[in-house]
Design a protein around this motif. Structure first.
Motif, PDB file in Angstrom:
ATOM      1  N   CYS A   1       9.545 -22.827   4.200  1.00 25.07           N
ATOM      2  CA  CYS A   1       9.955 -21.918   3.118  1.00 25.07           C
ATOM      3  C   CYS A   1      10.744 -20.746   3.689  1.00 25.07           C
ATOM      4  CB  CYS A   1       8.727 -21.434   2.360  1.00 25.07           C
ATOM      5  SG  CYS A   1       9.113 -20.388   0.963  1.00 25.07           S
ATOM      6  N   VAL A   2      10.250 -20.164   4.785  1.00 23.67           N
ATOM      7  CA  VAL A   2      10.961 -19.057   5.426  1.00 23.67           C
ATOM      8  C   VAL A   2      12.319 -19.525   5.934  1.00 23.67           C
ATOM      9  CG1 VAL A   2      10.903 -17.496   7.416  1.00 23.67           C
ATOM     10  CG2 VAL A   2       8.879 -17.783   5.993  1.00 23.67           C
ATOM     11  N   LEU A   3      12.379 -20.726   6.488  1.00 23.46           N
ATOM     12  CA  LEU A   3      13.646 -21.285   6.948  1.00 23.46           C
ATOM     13  C   LEU A   3      14.619 -21.455   5.785  1.00 23.46           C
ATOM     14  CD1 LEU A   3      15.338 -22.531   9.246  1.00 23.46           C
ATOM     15  CD2 LEU A   3      14.271 -24.726   8.675  1.00 23.46           C
ATOM     16  N   ALA A   4      14.121 -21.979   4.663  1.00 23.72           N
ATOM     17  CA  ALA A   4      14.966 -22.157   3.486  1.00 23.72           C
ATOM     18  C   ALA A   4      15.481 -20.811   2.977  1.00 23.72           C
ATOM     19  CB  ALA A   4      14.201 -22.893   2.382  1.00 23.72           C
ATOM     20  N   ILE A   5      14.631 -19.791   2.984  1.00 18.83           N
ATOM     21  CA  ILE A   5      15.059 -18.452   2.564  1.00 18.83           C
ATOM     22  C   ILE A   5      16.122 -17.921   3.517  1.00 18.83           C
ATOM     23  CG2 ILE A   5      14.292 -16.056   2.336  1.00 18.83           C
ATOM     24  CD1 ILE A   5      11.639 -17.192   1.222  1.00 18.83           C
ATOM     25  N   GLY A   6      15.939 -18.195   4.821  1.00 20.01           N
ATOM     26  CA  GLY A   6      16.953 -17.783   5.796  1.00 20.01           C
ATOM     27  C   GLY A   6      18.295 -18.439   5.531  1.00 20.01           C
ATOM     28  N   PHE A   7      18.281 -19.752   5.230  1.00 19.84           N
ATOM     29  CA  PHE A   7      19.525 -20.439   4.893  1.00 19.84           C
ATOM     30  C   PHE A   7      20.149 -19.842   3.639  1.00 19.84           C
ATOM     31  CE2 PHE A   7      18.045 -24.376   7.281  1.00 19.84           C
ATOM     32  CZ  PHE A   7      18.946 -24.190   8.313  1.00 19.84           C
ATOM     33  N   GLU A   8      19.304 -19.535   2.660  1.00 22.94           N
ATOM     34  CA  GLU A   8      19.811 -18.947   1.415  1.00 22.94           C
ATOM     35  C   GLU A   8      20.452 -17.596   1.681  1.00 22.94           C
ATOM     36  OE1 GLU A   8      19.817 -16.382  -1.981  1.00 22.94           O
ATOM     37  OE2 GLU A   8      18.289 -16.197  -0.436  1.00 22.94           O
ATOM     38  N   ARG A   9      19.844 -16.787   2.527  1.00 28.17           N
ATOM     39  CA  ARG A   9      20.414 -15.470   2.871  1.00 28.17           C
ATOM     40  C   ARG A   9      21.734 -15.632   3.626  1.00 28.17           C
ATOM     41  NH1 ARG A   9      17.541 -13.903  -0.735  1.00 28.17           N
ATOM     42  NH2 ARG A   9      15.537 -12.935  -0.400  1.00 28.17           N
TER      43      ARG A   9
ATOM     44  N   VAL B   1      23.825 -18.135   3.302  1.00 30.72           N
ATOM     45  CA  VAL B   1      24.811 -18.531   2.302  1.00 30.72           C
ATOM     46  C   VAL B   1      25.238 -17.320   1.475  1.00 30.72           C
ATOM     47  CG1 VAL B   1      25.130 -19.890   0.193  1.00 30.72           C
ATOM     48  CG2 VAL B   1      24.095 -20.936   2.206  1.00 30.72           C
ATOM     49  N   ALA B   2      24.285 -16.435   1.158  1.00 36.85           N
ATOM     50  CA  ALA B   2      24.613 -15.234   0.388  1.00 36.85           C
ATOM     51  C   ALA B   2      25.573 -14.337   1.160  1.00 36.85           C
ATOM     52  CB  ALA B   2      23.335 -14.470   0.027  1.00 36.85           C
TER      53      ALA B   2
ATOM     54  N   TYR C   1      28.909 -15.964   1.193  1.00 33.01           N
ATOM     55  CA  TYR C   1      29.459 -15.836  -0.161  1.00 33.01           C
ATOM     56  C   TYR C   1      30.082 -14.453  -0.364  1.00 33.01           C
ATOM     57  CZ  TYR C   1      29.455 -15.908  -5.288  1.00 33.01           C
ATOM     58  OH  TYR C   1      29.814 -15.841  -6.597  1.00 33.01           O
ATOM     59  N   ILE C   2      29.352 -13.408   0.057  1.00 29.82           N
ATOM     60  CA  ILE C   2      29.878 -12.040  -0.075  1.00 29.82           C
ATOM     61  C   ILE C   2      31.137 -11.874   0.767  1.00 29.82           C
ATOM     62  CG2 ILE C   2      29.381  -9.616   0.469  1.00 29.82           C
ATOM     63  CD1 ILE C   2      28.012 -10.601  -2.063  1.00 29.82           C
ATOM     64  N   LEU C   3      31.151 -12.424   1.978  1.00 28.23           N
ATOM     65  CA  LEU C   3      32.345 -12.342   2.829  1.00 28.23           C
ATOM     66  C   LEU C   3      33.518 -13.076   2.200  1.00 28.23           C
ATOM     67  CD1 LEU C   3      30.759 -12.806   6.378  1.00 28.23           C
ATOM     68  CD2 LEU C   3      31.631 -10.685   5.350  1.00 28.23           C
ATOM     69  N   LEU C   4      33.256 -14.230   1.591  1.00 35.33           N
ATOM     70  CA  LEU C   4      34.310 -14.982   0.931  1.00 35.33           C
ATOM     71  C   LEU C   4      34.882 -14.208  -0.257  1.00 35.33           C
ATOM     72  CD1 LEU C   4      35.883 -17.667   0.732  1.00 35.33           C
ATOM     73  CD2 LEU C   4      34.045 -18.498  -0.732  1.00 35.33           C
ATOM     74  N   ILE C   5      34.015 -13.632  -1.052  1.00 31.80           N
ATOM     75  CA  ILE C   5      34.469 -12.829  -2.191  1.00 31.80           C
ATOM     76  C   ILE C   5      35.269 -11.630  -1.703  1.00 31.80           C
ATOM     77  CG2 ILE C   5      33.695 -11.299  -4.053  1.00 31.80           C
ATOM     78  CD1 ILE C   5      31.403 -13.243  -4.531  1.00 31.80           C
TER      79      ILE C   5
END
Length: 168
Positions: free
Chosen positions: A15-23, A25-26, A29-33
């Motif tokens: 779960c912590v690993l998945a949250i890390g991946f999500e962060r 990606v976030a 995403y912010i860098l892309l925007i």
């Protein structure tokens, strides 16, 4: 005796690993925007020509920057439609049995059609004003009309969300 606690430990770590991946990606995403927004600012600043302007979508972009602006948005909208369609196809093949999932997807698909369709029509009109030789008056009218499609697409979202109710 340790089977359940160990399973819980591995579940927590994943779960912590998945949250890390999500962060991650976030952040990407912010860098892309940010990069996308900075590109728009670059086009405006690099092609600046002083003069009076009437507010329309491509007004701040002068010269070749207006065409680059419209092409960039056209490519972005096409990629958005491809991604939404791919996700939609994946959802339809995997979750066609759950009624709530079908309703949720139908709602998102309708929103995508109106939203991306509105943007695509607006950007299509803008690209048309750069490709076809129109009079200045016709080009001005087409640029004003181009804004109607995107605004109609955005305004349709609450109506669609209300019309496609979810019974969770």
């Amino acid at each position: 005796f340790q089977l359940l606690p160990e399973m819980g430990l591995f579940g927590g770590v994943s779960c912590v690993l998945a949250i890390g991946f999500e962060r991650l990606v976030a952040v990407i995403y912010i860098l892309l925007i940010s990069a996308y927004c900075l590109y728009a600012a670059y086009l405006i600043i690099a092609s600046y020509e002083p003069g009076r302007e009437i507010c329309s979508i491509p007004t701040p972009f002068h010269g070749a920057a207006a065409g680059r602006f419209a092409q960039t948005l056209l490519i972005s909208n096409a990629l958005t439609a491809v991604v939404y369609s791919a996700v939609g196809a994946a959802l339809l093949t995997r979750s066609s049995k759950a009624a709530t999932t079908r309703r949720a997807f139908r709602c998102l698909f309708i929103v995508m059609v109106f939203d991306v369709g509105g943007w695509a029509l607006s950007i299509g009109f803008l690209n048309l004003t750069h490709v076809v030789k129109f009079t200045a008056e016709t080009r001005f009218i087409m640029r004003i009309v181009a804004g109607i499609f995107v605004n109609a697409g955005i305004a349709s979202k609450p109506i669609i969300y209300y019309a496609v109710r979810f019974d969770f």
